[in-house]
Design an enzyme around this catalytic site. Sequence first.
Site, PDB file in Angstrom:
ATOM      1  N   GLY A  18       0.822  -1.198   0.000  1.00  0.00           N
ATOM      2  CA  GLY A  18       0.000   0.000   0.000  1.00  0.00           C
ATOM      3  C   GLY A  18       0.857   1.249   0.000  1.00  0.00           C
ATOM      4  N   GLY A  20       0.988   5.651   1.130  1.00  0.00           N
ATOM      5  CA  GLY A  20       0.469   6.745   1.929  1.00  0.00           C
ATOM      6  C   GLY A  20       1.096   8.048   1.488  1.00  0.00           C
ATOM      7  N   GLY A  23       5.095   7.705   1.712  1.00  0.00           N
ATOM      8  CA  GLY A  23       5.837   6.637   1.074  1.00  0.00           C
ATOM      9  C   GLY A  23       4.975   5.420   0.805  1.00  0.00           C
ATOM     10  N   VAL A  25       4.548   0.879   1.333  1.00  0.00           N
ATOM     11  CA  VAL A  25       4.885  -0.305   2.119  1.00  0.00           C
ATOM     12  C   VAL A  25       4.936  -1.503   1.181  1.00  0.00           C
ATOM     13  CG1 VAL A  25       4.218  -1.796   4.036  1.00  0.00           C
ATOM     14  CG2 VAL A  25       3.770   0.665   4.162  1.00  0.00           C
ATOM     15  N   LYS A  40       8.594  -0.255   5.052  1.00  0.00           N
ATOM     16  CA  LYS A  40       7.967   1.051   4.870  1.00  0.00           C
ATOM     17  C   LYS A  40       9.045   1.971   4.315  1.00  0.00           C
ATOM     18  CE  LYS A  40       5.355   4.630   7.341  1.00  0.00           C
ATOM     19  NZ  LYS A  40       4.762   5.014   8.648  1.00  0.00           N
ATOM     20  N   ASP A 136      -1.717   9.538  16.949  1.00  0.00           N
ATOM     21  CA  ASP A 136      -2.438   9.406  15.682  1.00  0.00           C
ATOM     22  C   ASP A 136      -3.223   8.097  15.665  1.00  0.00           C
ATOM     23  OD1 ASP A 136      -3.370  10.235  13.218  1.00  0.00           O
ATOM     24  OD2 ASP A 136      -1.641   9.473  12.107  1.00  0.00           O
TER      25      ASP A 136
END
Length: 292
Positions: A18, A20, A23, A25, A40, A136
């Site tokens: 995936g 984000g 960056g 993963v 990551k 978060d």
Amino acid sequence: MFEIGTVIGQYEILGHIGSGGMGSVYCARHTVLGSERALKVLASNYATNDKVRFRFGQEAHVQARLDHPNIVKVHDFITDGDTIAIVMDHVHGPVLEEVLTGERARAWTVEEARAVMDPLIDALAYTHGRGVAHRDIKPGNVILEQSEDGAELGAPKLTDFGLAKILASQKMTRTGARMGTMGYMPPEQFEGRKEVGPPADVFALGMLYWRILVGRLPYNADDMREVLSFYTGQMTIASPSEHVAGVPNALGNSILHALALQPSDRPQDANAWKGLLTKAYETPDEDSGTQA
């Protein structure tokens, strides 16, 4: 994106998991040991930014210090030329956000909610006890690990400590900098105050619990008027027990306690809230709410 077969450090890329804002993963395998990990990788356009590199390294440092069954374990940090990556456990399973907006986009039973929330609260109690605030907490940072026994809901694994704060240090805090996720951040984090610590995590956990039990957030996080109305106290949030039958009043009240607007009015860390929730679970309830 890296192609399959690319080697970063001692890890060969097996596939893309995936992406984000900072960056991507990848699933990767150690070229000598054969162990499968998740990498990551910091996006190349951020790799030359000293502040971003520091924060990425701090994320790896913080998460590597933590050893809890409901926290994704970090094993290594790689600097390979211009490529920077965090090596962590590869957790097989869906992200909680995908589950909440997919096949389980509904109100959960208390038993279903506790299967996810109790381990998460325990994980945050562990991190707070070791001087770390996550800052978060949201369903996008929780992975439900697929279990070997085929259980419908896998064990939750907390990840992404990119905004984490080491409580004995001020390096991760800047007054006036708003960092976090709308819908889960408390007023002090929205306002960019310095004192964003464990009570902020308690608030986010409370909001996540509310959402899971009711099937939605209590306000529209994309509508700034509603956000400000809530943060200024003009809009009040009702207990989940007032929305959904079967949620005990004591549990609903404990969740509202976590959602107090002032940090000093909330349980001061996840361990304190865990103790209050334990009492709430054990409290008999004559009227467990009405469907709304």
